[in-house]
Every structure is written in C-alpha cells, then in structure tokens.
Write a protein that holds these residues in place. Sequence first.
Motif, PDB file in Angstrom:
ATOM      1  N   LEU A  11       0.821  -1.213   0.000  1.00 52.69           N
ATOM      2  CA  LEU A  11       0.000   0.000   0.000  1.00 52.69           C
ATOM      3  C   LEU A  11       0.854   1.262   0.000  1.00 52.69           C
ATOM      4  N   PHE A  12       1.972   1.234   0.719  1.00 51.14           N
ATOM      5  CA  PHE A  12       2.850   2.400   0.809  1.00 51.14           C
ATOM      6  C   PHE A  12       3.444   2.755  -0.549  1.00 51.14           C
ATOM      7  N   VAL A  13       3.830   1.754  -1.341  1.00 57.61           N
ATOM      8  CA  VAL A  13       4.536   2.052  -2.587  1.00 57.61           C
ATOM      9  C   VAL A  13       3.618   2.322  -3.776  1.00 57.61           C
ATOM     10  N   LEU A  14       2.316   2.101  -3.649  1.00 61.14           N
ATOM     11  CA  LEU A  14       1.413   2.330  -4.781  1.00 61.14           C
ATOM     12  C   LEU A  14       1.553   3.744  -5.348  1.00 61.14           C
ATOM     13  N   LEU A  15       1.580   4.725  -4.488  1.00 60.11           N
ATOM     14  CA  LEU A  15       1.709   6.117  -4.915  1.00 60.11           C
ATOM     15  C   LEU A  15       3.019   6.336  -5.668  1.00 60.11           C
ATOM     16  N   PHE A  16       4.097   5.744  -5.166  1.00 64.10           N
ATOM     17  CA  PHE A  16       5.407   5.948  -5.778  1.00 64.10           C
ATOM     18  C   PHE A  16       5.528   5.237  -7.118  1.00 64.10           C
ATOM     19  N   LEU A  17       4.972   4.038  -7.212  1.00 66.04           N
ATOM     20  CA  LEU A  17       5.009   3.324  -8.491  1.00 66.04           C
ATOM     21  C   LEU A  17       4.233   4.094  -9.557  1.00 66.04           C
ATOM     22  N   ASN A  18       3.089   4.602  -9.196  1.00 70.03           N
ATOM     23  CA  ASN A  18       2.287   5.400 -10.118  1.00 70.03           C
ATOM     24  C   ASN A  18       3.040   6.670 -10.524  1.00 70.03           C
ATOM     25  N   SER A  19       3.646   7.311  -9.569  1.00 67.94           N
ATOM     26  CA  SER A  19       4.405   8.527  -9.849  1.00 67.94           C
ATOM     27  C   SER A  19       5.613   8.238 -10.731  1.00 67.94           C
ATOM     28  N   ALA A  20       6.310   7.134 -10.472  1.00 65.53           N
ATOM     29  CA  ALA A  20       7.473   6.770 -11.273  1.00 65.53           C
ATOM     30  C   ALA A  20       7.077   6.545 -12.729  1.00 65.53           C
ATOM     31  N   VAL A  21       5.970   5.851 -12.944  1.00 67.69           N
ATOM     32  CA  VAL A  21       5.489   5.621 -14.309  1.00 67.69           C
ATOM     33  C   VAL A  21       5.224   6.958 -14.995  1.00 67.69           C
ATOM     34  N   GLN A  97      -3.352  26.851  -0.482  1.00 65.50           N
ATOM     35  CA  GLN A  97      -3.914  25.689   0.206  1.00 65.50           C
ATOM     36  C   GLN A  97      -3.511  24.392  -0.493  1.00 65.50           C
ATOM     37  N   THR A  98      -3.611  24.387  -1.819  1.00 65.14           N
ATOM     38  CA  THR A  98      -3.238  23.189  -2.585  1.00 65.14           C
ATOM     39  C   THR A  98      -1.770  22.850  -2.372  1.00 65.14           C
ATOM     40  N   GLU A  99      -0.892  23.840  -2.477  1.00 63.67           N
ATOM     41  CA  GLU A  99       0.540  23.604  -2.282  1.00 63.67           C
ATOM     42  C   GLU A  99       0.848  23.202  -0.844  1.00 63.67           C
ATOM     43  N   SER A 100       0.114  23.762   0.103  1.00 64.59           N
ATOM     44  CA  SER A 100       0.309  23.399   1.510  1.00 64.59           C
ATOM     45  C   SER A 100      -0.028  21.932   1.753  1.00 64.59           C
ATOM     46  N   VAL A 101      -1.128  21.480   1.191  1.00 62.01           N
ATOM     47  CA  VAL A 101      -1.528  20.076   1.327  1.00 62.01           C
ATOM     48  C   VAL A 101      -0.475  19.169   0.694  1.00 62.01           C
ATOM     49  N   ASN A 102      -0.019  19.514  -0.508  1.00 64.36           N
ATOM     50  CA  ASN A 102       0.988  18.699  -1.184  1.00 64.36           C
ATOM     51  C   ASN A 102       2.323  18.724  -0.452  1.00 64.36           C
ATOM     52  N   PHE A 103       2.698  19.867   0.103  1.00 66.62           N
ATOM     53  CA  PHE A 103       3.917  19.975   0.900  1.00 66.62           C
ATOM     54  C   PHE A 103       3.834  19.062   2.124  1.00 66.62           C
ATOM     55  N   LEU A 104       2.735  19.155   2.851  1.00 69.74           N
ATOM     56  CA  LEU A 104       2.574  18.335   4.059  1.00 69.74           C
ATOM     57  C   LEU A 104       2.494  16.845   3.728  1.00 69.74           C
ATOM     58  N   LYS A 105       1.882  16.506   2.602  1.00 68.81           N
ATOM     59  CA  LYS A 105       1.829  15.105   2.177  1.00 68.81           C
ATOM     60  C   LYS A 105       3.237  14.577   1.917  1.00 68.81           C
ATOM     61  N   ALA A 106       4.042  15.349   1.205  1.00 72.49           N
ATOM     62  CA  ALA A 106       5.402  14.907   0.900  1.00 72.49           C
ATOM     63  C   ALA A 106       6.244  14.798   2.177  1.00 72.49           C
ATOM     64  N   ILE A 107       6.116  15.750   3.069  1.00 73.28           N
ATOM     65  CA  ILE A 107       6.862  15.714   4.331  1.00 73.28           C
ATOM     66  C   ILE A 107       6.411  14.515   5.176  1.00 73.28           C
ATOM     67  N   SER A 108       5.116  14.265   5.232  1.00 74.26           N
ATOM     68  CA  SER A 108       4.590  13.138   6.009  1.00 74.26           C
ATOM     69  C   SER A 108       5.045  11.802   5.431  1.00 74.26           C
ATOM     70  N   LEU A 109       4.990  11.663   4.119  1.00 69.47           N
ATOM     71  CA  LEU A 109       5.472  10.437   3.489  1.00 69.47           C
ATOM     72  C   LEU A 109       6.979  10.273   3.699  1.00 69.47           C
ATOM     73  N   GLY A 110       7.703  11.379   3.685  1.00 64.94           N
ATOM     74  CA  GLY A 110       9.134  11.321   3.983  1.00 64.94           C
ATOM     75  C   GLY A 110       9.381  10.829   5.398  1.00 64.94           C
ATOM     76  N   GLY A 111       8.571  11.285   6.341  1.00 67.70           N
ATOM     77  CA  GLY A 111       8.681  10.788   7.718  1.00 67.70           C
ATOM     78  C   GLY A 111       8.382   9.306   7.806  1.00 67.70           C
ATOM     79  N   ALA A 112       7.367   8.864   7.084  1.00 72.02           N
ATOM     80  CA  ALA A 112       7.044   7.431   7.060  1.00 72.02           C
ATOM     81  C   ALA A 112       8.188   6.634   6.436  1.00 72.02           C
TER      82      ALA A 112
END
Length: 139
Positions: A11-21, A97-112
């Motif tokens: 489940l964790f890598v689904l986002l990254f695989l999609n992004s890599a493609v 707001q959009t950039e803030s959400v995306n920033f926090l998502k990337a930071i949170s995934l980085g923490g994970a």
Amino acid sequence: MDVLVLIGRVLFVLLFLNSAVGHLTQTRALAGYAQSKGVPAPVAATAGSGVLILVGAVSVLLGVWADLGALLLAVFLFPTALLMHPFWKESDPQARQTESVNFLKAISLGGAALMLLAFFSYAGHDLGLTLTGPLFHIR
C-alpha cells in the motif's frame, strides 16, 4: 505480523510506483511543470527522480534492501516538498492551500519512509517476507 508488514509495504509504494510511471512516460510534460518551479535541468531531474522513486519503491515492495529503498524515497520526498510545493510563495489562497496540502503530504510520506528505514534496518532478518536483509544495521 509478516503479512501485515507486506500489506503495508504494498500500500505504501502504490503512490510511488504510479508517480514513477508518470515521470518516465510523461517526462517532457512533467519537466515543464518542474521548470515552472525553477528546478534546474528539469528534463534530467524529472527522469532521474522517476528512476529514483522506481528503484526505491520496488526495493520496498520486494523487500530487497528495503531499508535502502525507504531511504531513496525519503531522499526524493524532502527536496520535492521544498522545491515543488513552496506554499509560502503563493499569494492566491486556493493555490496556497493546494501547495500546503501537497507539501505536508510529501513531508509526512518522507517521515514514514524514515520510519521504514529504521524499522527495516533494526528488524533485519527477523522480518519475514523480504528477499534480502537490510543493507544498514541501525541499533
């Protein structure tokens, strides 16, 4: 526990695989976006980041030096948050707001990803359903 960790890895890598493609099949389009954010050498950066996240995601997914794969994903995520989603530069409230959400998502995934790095490095060979043990040994 092994099965739960495997499900979590998938489940964790689904986002990254999609992004890599996307990075590797739509390089020029995504490079245009990167260029608009001031990323130097945007075509090379887009292709390179696509390879980076693909290698990291496959590593975590298959459990082949999954600690290194998690580190690669963190190496992608933290600079991406800062370079691609600088919400503090936006004056339009909706864009901010959009950039803030995306920033926090990337930071949170980085923490994970950092937690996965520690988890895989510490658990080592005791963690089943991986193809290799860890590359790093954090104690």
